[in-house]
Design a protein around this motif. Structure first.
Motif, PDB file in Angstrom:
ATOM      1  N   PHE A  32       0.840  -1.191   0.000  1.00  0.00           N
ATOM      2  CA  PHE A  32       0.000   0.000   0.000  1.00  0.00           C
ATOM      3  C   PHE A  32       0.881   1.249   0.000  1.00  0.00           C
ATOM      4  O   PHE A  32       0.785   2.107   0.856  1.00  0.00           O
ATOM      5  CB  PHE A  32      -0.946   0.006   1.196  1.00  0.00           C
ATOM      6  N   LEU A  42      -6.058   4.593  -3.680  1.00  0.00           N
ATOM      7  CA  LEU A  42      -6.108   3.324  -2.952  1.00  0.00           C
ATOM      8  C   LEU A  42      -7.409   3.197  -2.166  1.00  0.00           C
ATOM      9  O   LEU A  42      -8.014   2.124  -2.124  1.00  0.00           O
ATOM     10  CB  LEU A  42      -4.907   3.191  -2.019  1.00  0.00           C
ATOM     11  N   GLU A  43      -7.843   4.294  -1.555  1.00  0.00           N
ATOM     12  CA  GLU A  43      -9.088   4.252  -0.781  1.00  0.00           C
ATOM     13  C   GLU A  43     -10.285   3.968  -1.668  1.00  0.00           C
ATOM     14  O   GLU A  43     -11.172   3.191  -1.301  1.00  0.00           O
ATOM     15  CB  GLU A  43      -9.282   5.555  -0.002  1.00  0.00           C
ATOM     16  N   CYS A  45     -10.300   2.293  -4.435  1.00  0.00           N
ATOM     17  CA  CYS A  45     -10.211   0.881  -4.814  1.00  0.00           C
ATOM     18  C   CYS A  45     -10.577  -0.032  -3.651  1.00  0.00           C
ATOM     19  O   CYS A  45     -11.290  -1.024  -3.826  1.00  0.00           O
ATOM     20  CB  CYS A  45      -8.806   0.568  -5.313  1.00  0.00           C
ATOM     21  N   ARG A  46     -10.098   0.298  -2.451  1.00  0.00           N
ATOM     22  CA  ARG A  46     -10.404  -0.511  -1.261  1.00  0.00           C
ATOM     23  C   ARG A  46     -11.904  -0.580  -1.027  1.00  0.00           C
ATOM     24  O   ARG A  46     -12.478  -1.638  -0.775  1.00  0.00           O
ATOM     25  CB  ARG A  46      -9.696   0.101  -0.040  1.00  0.00           C
ATOM     26  N   ARG A  47     -12.555   0.564  -1.152  1.00  0.00           N
ATOM     27  CA  ARG A  47     -14.005   0.610  -0.935  1.00  0.00           C
ATOM     28  C   ARG A  47     -14.759  -0.162  -2.013  1.00  0.00           C
ATOM     29  O   ARG A  47     -15.747  -0.836  -1.710  1.00  0.00           O
ATOM     30  CB  ARG A  47     -14.482   2.054  -0.877  1.00  0.00           C
ATOM     31  N   PRO A  57     -16.659  -1.271   4.219  1.00  0.00           N
ATOM     32  CA  PRO A  57     -15.248  -0.897   4.053  1.00  0.00           C
ATOM     33  C   PRO A  57     -14.447  -0.979   5.349  1.00  0.00           C
ATOM     34  O   PRO A  57     -13.300  -1.419   5.345  1.00  0.00           O
ATOM     35  CB  PRO A  57     -15.301   0.536   3.535  1.00  0.00           C
ATOM     36  N   CYS A  60     -12.830  -4.256   6.185  1.00  0.00           N
ATOM     37  CA  CYS A  60     -11.748  -4.737   5.321  1.00  0.00           C
ATOM     38  C   CYS A  60     -10.498  -3.885   5.439  1.00  0.00           C
ATOM     39  O   CYS A  60      -9.671  -3.874   4.536  1.00  0.00           O
ATOM     40  CB  CYS A  60     -12.230  -4.800   3.879  1.00  0.00           C
ATOM     41  N   GLY A  61     -10.341  -3.159   6.513  1.00  0.00           N
ATOM     42  CA  GLY A  61      -9.113  -2.422   6.750  1.00  0.00           C
ATOM     43  C   GLY A  61      -9.350  -0.962   7.013  1.00  0.00           C
ATOM     44  O   GLY A  61     -10.422  -0.430   6.734  1.00  0.00           O
ATOM     45  N   ALA A 128      -1.758  -3.904  -4.434  1.00  0.00           N
ATOM     46  CA  ALA A 128      -2.744  -3.421  -3.466  1.00  0.00           C
ATOM     47  C   ALA A 128      -4.110  -4.043  -3.723  1.00  0.00           C
ATOM     48  O   ALA A 128      -4.792  -4.454  -2.771  1.00  0.00           O
ATOM     49  CB  ALA A 128      -2.834  -1.895  -3.523  1.00  0.00           C
ATOM     50  N   PHE A 132      -6.227  -6.083  -1.088  1.00  0.00           N
ATOM     51  CA  PHE A 132      -7.582  -5.698  -0.676  1.00  0.00           C
ATOM     52  C   PHE A 132      -8.508  -6.896  -0.788  1.00  0.00           C
ATOM     53  O   PHE A 132      -9.308  -7.166   0.108  1.00  0.00           O
ATOM     54  CB  PHE A 132      -8.128  -4.551  -1.522  1.00  0.00           C
ATOM     55  N   CYS A 136     -10.231  -8.748   2.463  1.00  0.00           N
ATOM     56  CA  CYS A 136     -11.690  -8.900   2.585  1.00  0.00           C
ATOM     57  C   CYS A 136     -12.054 -10.363   2.797  1.00  0.00           C
ATOM     58  O   CYS A 136     -12.870 -10.688   3.656  1.00  0.00           O
ATOM     59  CB  CYS A 136     -12.391  -8.361   1.340  1.00  0.00           C
TER      60      CYS A 136
END
Length: 148
Positions: A32, A42-43, A45-47, A57, A60-61, A128, A132, A136
């Motif tokens: 990351f 990155l945020e 994509c993470r969401r 979200p 998952c981190g 990343a 992710f 998850c």
């Protein structure tokens, strides 16, 4: 390490194994790399990956950046928010293939992202996204183990 990157439910399961947890934390922090890919990208994509997993979200981190409410709402629905910079839209196009269609990821968006952002950013983004997806999956599995 200044910023934790392991989701809390998973971190709790790693508490009895401090060396494993520390190594995993260092590995994730390297994946990351916000010097290579902006934290907001990155945020997003993470969401999106969390939404595609049907997960919140936060489960998952930890967040990488604050997002405007409209963006967060679109991502929670598994949609790409309108009006993003081209590189961010490409990152989300790539992320949308995770977790269920990764074998169908076409080369074009990855190559376009690499052309726009550079090799380091493209490698970081792909690492990343894989993390992710894995986080998850591991977090959801850890939650199920608690109920078993």
């Amino acid at each position: 390490m200044a910023r934790p990157v392991i989701p809390a439910p998973l971190a709790a399961h790693l508490e009895p194994l401090p060396h494993l947890r520390a190594g995993f934390e260092r590995f994730l922090a390297a994946c990351f790399d916000t010097d290579a890919v902006p934290a907001a990208t990155l945020e997003r994509c993470r969401r999106l990956v969390a939404a595609l997993h049907g997960a919140a979200p936060a489960a998952c981190g930890p967040a990488f950046a604050e997002l405007p409410p409209g963006e967060a709402e679109a991502l929670a629905r598994g949609e790409c928010p309108p009006g993003l910079a081209p590189a961010d839209a490409l990152a989300l196009e790539i992320a949308a293939h995770l977790p269920w269609r990764h074998h169908d990821l076409p080369d074009a968006p990855v190559l376009a992202y690499r052309e726009a952002c550079g090799e380091r950013a493209a490698v970081t983004l792909l690492a990343a996204l894989a993390m992710f997806d894995a986080l998850c999956r591991m977090t959801r599995a850890a939650s199920r183990l608690e109920g078993a």
